[in-house]
Design a protein around this motif. Structure first.
Motif, PDB file in Angstrom:
ATOM      1  N   UNK A 276       0.831  -1.194   0.000  1.00 23.07           N
ATOM      2  CA  UNK A 276       0.000   0.000   0.000  1.00 23.07           C
ATOM      3  C   UNK A 276       0.868   1.247   0.000  1.00 23.07           C
ATOM      4  N   UNK A 277       0.480   2.245  -0.786  1.00 24.91           N
ATOM      5  CA  UNK A 277       1.227   3.494  -0.875  1.00 24.91           C
ATOM      6  C   UNK A 277       0.292   4.654  -0.565  1.00 24.91           C
ATOM      7  N   UNK A 278       0.741   5.530   0.335  1.00 19.95           N
ATOM      8  CA  UNK A 278      -0.033   6.721   0.705  1.00 19.95           C
ATOM      9  C   UNK A 278       0.893   7.923   0.579  1.00 19.95           C
ATOM     10  N   UNK A 279       0.434   8.965  -0.115  1.00 13.71           N
ATOM     11  CA  UNK A 279       1.190  10.212  -0.236  1.00 13.71           C
ATOM     12  C   UNK A 279       0.345  11.350   0.337  1.00 13.71           C
ATOM     13  N   UNK A 280       1.010  12.265   1.060  1.00  9.87           N
ATOM     14  CA  UNK A 280       0.297  13.370   1.695  1.00  9.87           C
ATOM     15  C   UNK A 280       0.902  14.703   1.253  1.00  9.87           C
ATOM     16  N   UNK A 288      -2.847  11.072  -2.337  1.00 12.67           N
ATOM     17  CA  UNK A 288      -2.791   9.893  -3.210  1.00 12.67           C
ATOM     18  C   UNK A 288      -2.816   8.649  -2.334  1.00 12.67           C
ATOM     19  N   UNK A 289      -3.631   7.674  -2.719  1.00 16.16           N
ATOM     20  CA  UNK A 289      -3.659   6.386  -2.019  1.00 16.16           C
ATOM     21  C   UNK A 289      -4.020   5.325  -3.048  1.00 16.16           C
ATOM     22  N   UNK A 290      -3.241   4.248  -3.115  1.00 14.01           N
ATOM     23  CA  UNK A 290      -3.499   3.238  -4.138  1.00 14.01           C
ATOM     24  C   UNK A 290      -4.516   2.215  -3.651  1.00 14.01           C
ATOM     25  N   UNK A 291      -4.923   1.339  -4.581  1.00 13.50           N
ATOM     26  CA  UNK A 291      -5.991   0.389  -4.296  1.00 13.50           C
ATOM     27  C   UNK A 291      -5.603  -0.572  -3.178  1.00 13.50           C
ATOM     28  N   UNK A 298      -9.363  -0.909   4.586  1.00 13.09           N
ATOM     29  CA  UNK A 298     -10.816  -1.096   4.537  1.00 13.09           C
ATOM     30  C   UNK A 298     -11.539   0.248   4.461  1.00 13.09           C
ATOM     31  N   UNK A 299     -11.141   1.065   3.489  1.00 12.38           N
ATOM     32  CA  UNK A 299     -11.756   2.374   3.319  1.00 12.38           C
ATOM     33  C   UNK A 299     -11.929   2.646   1.831  1.00 12.38           C
ATOM     34  N   UNK A 300     -12.472   3.801   1.494  1.00 16.58           N
ATOM     35  CA  UNK A 300     -12.702   4.174   0.100  1.00 16.58           C
ATOM     36  C   UNK A 300     -11.884   5.402  -0.243  1.00 16.58           C
ATOM     37  N   UNK A 301     -11.753   5.651  -1.553  1.00 14.13           N
ATOM     38  CA  UNK A 301     -10.989   6.814  -2.020  1.00 14.13           C
ATOM     39  C   UNK A 301     -11.593   8.103  -1.490  1.00 14.13           C
ATOM     40  N   UNK A 302     -12.934   8.187  -1.500  1.00 17.99           N
ATOM     41  CA  UNK A 302     -13.600   9.418  -1.059  1.00 17.99           C
ATOM     42  C   UNK A 302     -13.364   9.670   0.429  1.00 17.99           C
ATOM     43  N   UNK A 312      -6.000   8.057   9.617  1.00 13.32           N
ATOM     44  CA  UNK A 312      -6.322   6.882   8.812  1.00 13.32           C
ATOM     45  C   UNK A 312      -5.544   5.665   9.312  1.00 13.32           C
ATOM     46  N   UNK A 313      -4.332   5.922   9.901  1.00 14.73           N
ATOM     47  CA  UNK A 313      -3.529   4.835  10.455  1.00 14.73           C
ATOM     48  C   UNK A 313      -3.809   4.607  11.938  1.00 14.73           C
ATOM     49  N   UNK A 314      -4.755   5.386  12.500  1.00 14.15           N
ATOM     50  CA  UNK A 314      -5.175   5.252  13.908  1.00 14.15           C
ATOM     51  C   UNK A 314      -3.997   5.451  14.860  1.00 14.15           C
ATOM     52  N   UNK A 315      -3.182   6.477  14.549  1.00 16.70           N
ATOM     53  CA  UNK A 315      -2.040   6.800  15.397  1.00 16.70           C
ATOM     54  C   UNK A 315      -2.062   8.256  15.838  1.00 16.70           C
TER      55      UNK A 315
END
Length: 614
Positions: A276-280, A288-291, A298-302, A312-315
Motif C-alpha cells: 500500500x502506498x499513501x502520499x500526503x 494519493x492512495x493506491x488500491x 478497509x476504506x474508500x478513495x472518497x 487513517x492509520x489510527x495513530x
C-alpha cells in the motif's frame, strides 16, 4: 470553460470608447478655441469697421461744426446721417458740446433734433474726450446692439470738442454667423465621430481577432486539445505572440504526453503493487492512495483523500507528524478483527524539493500478517518440538539412570524399564517421521504417487482393518462399533493411496481414542456431481468452539495432558490437512461438546466412462 464576454466588457468597446473620448476631448478643445477665436475676430472686424465709419463721419462733420454761422447745419447733418444709415446701422446721432441733438439718421424720429440728449454714454464721452462702447440687447427685438459714442475733436491742433457721434449698430448678424459656423463645426464633428467609430471598430477588430483566436487556443490547451494553431495575420507583436503560442502549444503537448505517460506508468505501478502506498501534502493530508492501501485499511478513495494520515492509520493519539518522521524504524499497525487478522508495517519518507522544502510524506505499507503468523508458528513449533522431545528424553534418561544404578539386575523391574524406553524411542521416531513429512510438504519436495483407485474399496479396506483391531484385545481395551454408509456406485479416483490411507488412519485413530466405551463411529462416503465427501463421526467429548479453528495447527492439542498420555504427537491432523490440500481437496470438522465430532473430507471428482479404459 471559456466565459462569454459582453460587448460593454470587450476590448472592442473599450478601444472605440477610448477613441471617442479622445476625439471628443480633441474636438472640444479645438472647437472651443476655434469658435472663441472666430467670435473674437468677427466682432473685432465688425467693431473696427464701425469705427472706420464713425471716423469717416467725423472728418465729414468737422467742417460743418466749425462753421457756427451755418443756418442750415441741422438739415445738412440730417441729410448726411440719412445717407450714412444702412449696413446694420440702427441710428446715428450727432450731439453738440452742449448735449443737444443736432441730427439723427432715424427718419421716423426727427422730432428729437434740438432736444438735449439724456444718453449717459454721450455725456461721459464729451466729458472725458474719449470713445465709449457698450453692448446690450434690444428690449423689443432681443437683438444684440453695439453702441459707439465718439467725441468730435477739432483736427487743427486746438483739441476743441466740436460734438459727439452716437452710433447704434445691430451686431446680432455677427453672432448668427458664429452660430452657423459652430453648427457646421458640430455637424462635421458628428460625421468625424461616426467615421472614427467605424475606424476604431476596424482597428479594434484587427487587434482583438488575433487575441480572440489566441484566447480560444489557450482555452483548448487548458482542456487538453493541442491540435489547433493560431493564425498569424502580421509580423508585429501580435504575430510574434501568436507564433509563441503555437510553439508553446507544441511544447506543452509534448510535455503533457510525457507527463501523461509517466502518470500512467505510476498509476500502473501503484495499482499493481502488492504494498500500500499513501502520499500526503506538507500538512499530512492524504492526496494519493493506491488500491492496495484502500483494501488494507478497509476504506474508500472518497473517505481517505483529505484525511490526516495519522487518523487513517489510527495513530493520532500516539504520534505527531514530526515524531513520525523522526522515528527511523518502521512502525507496526495492527488492524486485526475477530474475523480477519491484519498486521501492517509502514515505512515513512519525506518528499523534498532541491531547496529542502518539505512538500509531503510517502508511506509504504507492507502486509506482514503472514510473516507474523509464520514467525509465531515457528516460535510455537520450536517450543513444541523442544517440549515434545524433552518429555520422552527426560523419561528415558530417568529409566536409563535407574538401570545403570543396578535396576537391570532386577528381573521384575528391568524389562518394564526397557519397554518404556523403547516406547518413548518409538514415539520420538514417529514424531521425527511426521516432522520430516511436513517438512517435505512445506518444501514442495513431497510428490503424489497418483494412481486410479476405487475409493469405495480403499475406504472399506481401512475400516475393515480397524474392525480387526477393535476385535483384538491387544489393541484396544474398550469396545467400539463402526457403522458404514458407503455409496453403491463404484467411484474411481486418481489419488496417492499411501497418503490417503494415512489420512483415514489419523482420523480413525482420533475417533477411537476419544470415543467412550461402546461408542459408535459412523463412517460415510457419498458422491455429488463433482465431489466425493467422506465423513467420520465419533461420540466422544467433542471439541470446544474456541479450539475448533486450530485443530489442524501443528502440535495443537485441545486436552494436552490426555493427548500426550495417549501417545499422540499433535501432528496427525496437520499432516492430514497437507495431504488433502495436495489433492486439491478440503478437510474440516464440526463438533458439539459432550456429543461428538465429525470430520469431513471433500475431494474433487471427475467421472469417467468405462469406454475411456477400453
Amino acid at each position: 470553460m471559456k466565459k462569454k464576454i459582453g460587448f460593454f466588457q470587450s476590448i472592442d468597446f473599450k478601444i472605440v470608447f477610448v477613441f471617442i473620448i479622445l476625439l471628443l476631448v480633441a474636438l472640444e478643445l479645438i472647437g472651443a478655441y476655434f469658435v472663441r477665436q472666430l467670435e473674437t475676430k468677427l466682432i473685432d472686424n465688425f467693431q473696427e469697421e464701425r469705427r472706420l465709419q464713425v471716423g469717416f463721419l467725423d472728418n465729414t462733420l468737422q467742417p460743418l461744426l466749425k462753421d457756427d454761422k451755418n443756418l442750415s447745419l441741422n438739415e445738412e447733418i440730417t441729410r448726411l446721417l440719412t445717407d450714412f444709415s444702412g449696413n446694420g446701422v440702427i441710428e446715428a446721432q450727432v450731439i453738440n458740446p452742449k448735449h443737444r441733438i443736432i441730427g439723427t439718421s432715424d427718419s421716423t424720429n426727427q422730432s428729437i433734433v434740438g432736444e438735449n440728449s439724456n444718453d449717459r454714454d454721450v455725456h461721459q464721452a464729451l466729458l472725458l474726450n474719449s470713445k465709449i462702447t457698450s453692448q446690450y440687447r434690444d428690449q423689443t427685438t432681443n437683438d444684440r446692439i453695439w453702441k459707439l459714442v465718439s467725441p468730435i475733436i477739432a483736427s487743427d491742433g486746438s483739441n476743441k470738442v466740436l460734438g459727439a457721434i452716437s452710433l447704434k449698430t445691430n451686431i446680432e448678424t455677427v453672432y448668427e454667423q458664429i452660430e452657423e459656423i459652430t453648427f457646421i463645426f458640430l455637424n462635421a464633428s458628428l460625421i468625424s465621430m461616426g467615421l472614427t467609430i467605424l475606424l476604431a471598430l476596424f482597428i479594434s477588430r484587427a487587434i482583438t481577432k488575433p487575441i480572440a483566436e489566441m484566447t480560444n487556443q489557450t482555452v483548448q490547451m487548458s482542456g487538453g486539445n493541442y491540435s489547433g494553431q493560431v493564425k498569424i495575420y502580421s509580423e508585429d507583436e501580435l504575430g510574434q505572440l501568436s507564433l509563441a503560442i503555437n510553439e508553446l502549444s507544441i511544447k506543452v503537448e509534448d510535455a503533457q504526453e510525457s507527463t501523461e505517460a509517466e502518470r500512467r506508468r505510476l498509476n500502473s505501478v501503484l495499482t499493481h503493487m502488492t504494498d500500500g502506498v499513501i502520499a500526503t501534502d506538507r500538512r499530512g493530508k492524504i492526496i494519493i492512495i493506491n488500491e492496495m492501501a484502500l483494501e488494507m485499511l478497509n476504506t474508500s478513495q472518497e473517505d481517505a483523500v483529505g484525511q490526516s494520515i495519522l487518523k487513517i492509520l489510527k495513530k493520532e493519539n500516539e504520534f505527531t507528524l514530526r515524531n513520525l518522521l523522526k522515528n527511523d524504524q518502521e512502525l507496526t499497525f495492527d488492524f486485526s478483527t475477530p474475523e480477519t487478522p491484519l498486521i501492517l508495517q509502514g515505512g515513512f519518507s519525506l518528499i523534498q524539493r532541491e531547496t529542502g522544502f518539505i512538500s509531503g510524506i510517502v508511506c509504504v505499507l507492507h502486509d506482514i500478517t503472514e510473516q507474523e503468523k509464520i514467525e509465531r508458528e515457528r516460535r510455537d513449533f520450536v517450543s513444541n518440538v523442544s517440549h515434545e522431545l524433552r518429555t520422552p528424553l527426560t523419561s528415558m534418561k530417568s529409566y536409563l539412570e535407574a538401570l545403570i544404578d543396578g535396576a537391570w539386575q532386577d528381573p521384575a523391574i528391568a524389562p518394564k524399564f526397557l519397554q518404556v524406553t523403547q516406547e518413548e524411542t518409538d514415539r520420538m521416531i514417529r514424531m521425527i517421521s511426521d516432522l520430516l513429512n511436513l517438512s517435505r510438504m512445506d518444501a514442495s519436495e513431497s510428490t503424489l504417487a497418483l494412481e486410479y483407485v476405487n475409493i469405495n474399496r480403499l475406504f472399506n479396506h481401512v475400516l475393515d482393518r480397524f474392525d480387526m483391531m477393535i476385535q483384538s484385545a491387544d489393541q484396544f481395551e474398550k469396545k467400539y462399533t463402526i457403522k458404514r454408509e458407503i455409496t453403491n456406485r463404484q467411484i474411481w479416483m486418481e489419488i496417492d493411496t499411501d497418503k490417503m490411507i494415512q489420512v483415514f488412519d489419523n482420523i480413525m485413530n482420533n475417533a477411537l481414542k476419544y470415543s467412550p466405551e461402546g461408542g459408535v463411529i459412523n463412517c460415510s462416503l457419498k458422491e455429488t456431481h463433482d465431489n466425493v465427501i467422506i465423513s467420520i463421526t465419533d461420540e466422544g467429548m467433542g471439541i470446544p468452539k474456541k479450539d475448533l479453528p486450530h485443530i489442524f495447527d501443528r502440535f495443537y492439542r485441545v486436552d494436552k495432558a490426555r493427548a500426550r498420555s495417549m501417545g499422540g504427537t499433535g501432528l496427525g491432523l496437520a499432516i492430514s490437512k497437507e495431504a488433502i490440500e495436495k489433492h486439491n481437496g478440503k478437510i474440516w470438522a464440526n463438533s458439539i461438546e459432550g456429543e461428538g465430532t465429525t470430520f469431513y473430507i471433500l475431494l474433487p471428482y471427475v467421472p469417467y466412462e468405462e469406454d475411456d479404459w477400453e
